[in-house]
Scaffold this motif. Sequence first.
Motif, PDB file in Angstrom:
ATOM      1  N   MET B   1     104.028  76.483 105.880  1.00 17.79           N
ATOM      2  CA  MET B   1     104.507  76.770 107.236  1.00 17.79           C
ATOM      3  C   MET B   1     104.427  75.488 108.071  1.00 17.79           C
ATOM      4  SD  MET B   1     105.605  79.636 108.486  1.00 17.79           S
ATOM      5  CE  MET B   1     104.839  80.792 107.359  1.00 17.79           C
ATOM      6  N   LYS B   2     105.586  75.116 108.656  1.00 13.45           N
ATOM      7  CA  LYS B   2     105.602  73.872 109.413  1.00 13.45           C
ATOM      8  C   LYS B   2     105.456  74.139 110.906  1.00 13.45           C
ATOM      9  CE  LYS B   2     108.295  71.311 106.082  1.00 13.45           C
ATOM     10  NZ  LYS B   2     109.424  70.450 105.783  1.00 13.45           N
ATOM     11  N   VAL B   3     104.555  73.434 111.521  1.00 14.23           N
ATOM     12  CA  VAL B   3     104.417  73.497 112.974  1.00 14.23           C
ATOM     13  C   VAL B   3     104.362  72.066 113.510  1.00 14.23           C
ATOM     14  CG1 VAL B   3     103.247  75.741 113.063  1.00 14.23           C
ATOM     15  CG2 VAL B   3     101.905  73.666 112.883  1.00 14.23           C
ATOM     16  N   ARG B   4     104.589  71.988 114.800  1.00 18.82           N
ATOM     17  CA  ARG B   4     104.652  70.681 115.453  1.00 18.82           C
ATOM     18  C   ARG B   4     103.616  70.670 116.565  1.00 18.82           C
ATOM     19  NH1 ARG B   4     109.863  70.055 119.067  1.00 18.82           N
ATOM     20  NH2 ARG B   4     111.014  69.469 117.210  1.00 18.82           N
ATOM     21  N   VAL B   5     102.826  69.617 116.616  1.00 16.76           N
ATOM     22  CA  VAL B   5     101.828  69.472 117.671  1.00 16.76           C
ATOM     23  C   VAL B   5     102.268  68.336 118.580  1.00 16.76           C
ATOM     24  CG1 VAL B   5      99.395  69.085 118.179  1.00 16.76           C
ATOM     25  CG2 VAL B   5     100.042  70.126 116.008  1.00 16.76           C
ATOM     26  N   ILE B  42     102.880  65.349 116.073  1.00 11.83           N
ATOM     27  CA  ILE B  42     102.289  65.433 114.735  1.00 11.83           C
ATOM     28  C   ILE B  42     102.932  66.615 114.021  1.00 11.83           C
ATOM     29  CG2 ILE B  42     100.120  65.595 113.439  1.00 11.83           C
ATOM     30  CD1 ILE B  42      98.694  64.699 116.053  1.00 11.83           C
ATOM     31  N   ASP B  43     103.697  66.325 112.979  1.00  7.08           N
ATOM     32  CA  ASP B  43     104.349  67.377 112.192  1.00  7.08           C
ATOM     33  C   ASP B  43     103.417  67.780 111.072  1.00  7.08           C
ATOM     34  OD1 ASP B  43     107.033  67.547 113.453  1.00  7.08           O
ATOM     35  OD2 ASP B  43     107.094  65.436 112.916  1.00  7.08           O
ATOM     36  N   VAL B  44     103.009  69.044 111.092  1.00  7.07           N
ATOM     37  CA  VAL B  44     102.001  69.519 110.149  1.00  7.07           C
ATOM     38  C   VAL B  44     102.611  70.593 109.255  1.00  7.07           C
ATOM     39  CG1 VAL B  44      99.707  70.532 109.922  1.00  7.07           C
ATOM     40  CG2 VAL B  44     100.237  69.131 111.910  1.00  7.07           C
ATOM     41  N   ASP B  45     102.400  70.460 107.961  1.00 11.67           N
ATOM     42  CA  ASP B  45     102.795  71.506 107.015  1.00 11.67           C
ATOM     43  C   ASP B  45     101.509  72.086 106.448  1.00 11.67           C
ATOM     44  OD1 ASP B  45     103.957  73.159 105.201  1.00 11.67           O
ATOM     45  OD2 ASP B  45     105.023  71.605 104.101  1.00 11.67           O
TER      46      ASP B  45
END
Lengths: 91, 91
Positions: B1-5, B42-45
């Motif tokens: 699941m990709k979210v962006r901070v 910060i792109d977090v998977d």
Amino acid sequence: MKVRVLVRLRPGIMDVQGAAVQRALVGLGFGDLRDLRVGKVIDVDVDASSVPAARVRVDEMCKKLLANPVLEDYTIEPVEASSLEATSALR
Amino acid sequence: MKVRVLVRLRPGIMDVQGAAVQRALVGLGFGDLRDLRVGKVIDVDVDASSVPAARVRVDEMCKKLLANPVLEDYTIEPVEASSLEATSALR
């Protein structure tokens, strides 16, 4: 008119900062972390009559100074729509 | 699941980098620039079953490492919705 610019390293470019942060997080117990990349967000307030006019102007800023086209990609987003989307995602 | 901070300096904190970039842009002829602030994206998977579960996990990462709560605010956004919104804004 407020717009947001996201500047990220191009896919093929090694993200040293992201790799360091990812290693630190795994060390802190976040073993479920698959990938992490770090970029810049630039919030710009520009004197323009419409969102498309602001985008054109900010695109010029990106080409001239904000992004390095050899290493980086950038995307321009209107701020209002993003805030709405972020709010709706909380429901 | 990709979210962006998105990690940004708190409103009261002096943004030295943003001020320098703003001055440079005005010097390049962008007199219509009202304000500019620089932060991190910060792109977090993360391995999670749902967007809310991923948000909770990434929120922990922000609290433990990604953001400095004294100087910085952060927001977490799902990536898919943001991309859709960015596309629709181009129409």
